[in-house]
Design a protein around this motif. Structure first.
Motif, short mmCIF file in Angstrom:
data_model
loop_
_atom_site.label_atom_id
_atom_site.label_comp_id
_atom_site.label_asym_id
_atom_site.label_seq_id
_atom_site.Cartn_x
_atom_site.Cartn_y
_atom_site.Cartn_z
N ALA A 42 -3.81 -58.17 -18.72
CA ALA A 42 -3.64 -58.72 -19.98
C ALA A 42 -4.22 -60.00 -20.06
O ALA A 42 -3.99 -60.71 -20.82
N VAL A 44 -6.56 -63.08 -21.32
CA VAL A 44 -7.01 -63.46 -22.76
C VAL A 44 -8.09 -64.50 -22.36
O VAL A 44 -8.09 -65.48 -21.63
N GLU A 46 -10.83 -67.07 -24.18
CA GLU A 46 -10.85 -67.87 -25.72
C GLU A 46 -12.50 -68.46 -25.29
O GLU A 46 -12.54 -69.58 -24.53
N ALA A 52 -10.04 -64.69 -30.02
CA ALA A 52 -9.71 -64.67 -28.52
C ALA A 52 -9.77 -63.28 -28.11
O ALA A 52 -9.53 -62.08 -29.08
N ARG A 54 -8.51 -60.05 -25.97
CA ARG A 54 -7.31 -59.84 -25.14
C ARG A 54 -7.34 -58.59 -24.71
O ARG A 54 -7.63 -57.21 -25.07
N ASP A 58 -11.92 -55.97 -23.57
CA ASP A 58 -12.32 -57.04 -24.59
C ASP A 58 -12.92 -58.18 -23.93
O ASP A 58 -13.93 -58.80 -24.31
N ALA A 59 -12.16 -58.42 -22.85
CA ALA A 59 -12.90 -59.98 -22.23
C ALA A 59 -14.11 -59.58 -21.59
O ALA A 59 -14.88 -60.61 -21.90
N ARG A 116 -5.95 -64.77 -15.49
CA ARG A 116 -4.88 -64.33 -16.58
C ARG A 116 -5.30 -64.75 -17.92
O ARG A 116 -5.25 -63.94 -18.88
N THR A 117 -5.96 -66.14 -17.96
CA THR A 117 -6.30 -66.59 -19.12
C THR A 117 -7.50 -67.53 -18.85
O THR A 117 -7.58 -68.00 -17.87
#
Length: 126
Positions: A42, A44, A46, A52, A54, A58-59, A116-117
């Protein structure tokens, strides 16, 4: 490279520090499988000027689109506490091309130690 103390007994943050360091190595080496192995399902991401990203896929796609040929990350400092890892450094281009860009990446670490982010900030010259 300087590393902040992740706190006594916080093995998740310590794993996060290692994963952040590896992420830059994998990105600079073009190893997307290695990079993906560090990202939470998951994730994320930016990046400045982009929507962003997700999810792991995609990252990874966003990282590829954000990469510039021959550019490498030089990490100057890594500090961490409470499952947050902050890396400061420069994106350095091959000699004679684009100027280097200073960045700050702020990561949060999932319970399993994966990234995670990530929110990236660039230095803006005035």
């Amino acid at each position: 490279m300087t590393t902040g103390n992740p706190g006594s007994g916080d093995l998740v943050t310590a794993a996060g520090i290692d994963h952040v360091r590896l992420l830059y190595d994998y990105l600079d080496g073009g190893d997307l499988d290695g990079c993906g192995s560090l990202l939470h399902d998951a994730m994320v991401l930016e990046l400045p000027g982009r929507q962003a990203a997700r999810g792991r896929t995609d990252a990874l796609r966003a990282h590829v689109l954000h990469a510039l040929p021959g550019v490498r990350h030089v990490v100057d400092q890594v500090v961490a506490q409470n499952r947050t890892v902050i890396a400061t450094g420069r994106r350095v281009a091959p000699e004679g091309t684009a100027a280097e860009q200073r960045f700050v990446d702020v990561f949060t670490i999932a319970d399993d130690g994966l990234l995670r982010t990530c929110v990236r900030y660039f230095h803006a010259a005035l």
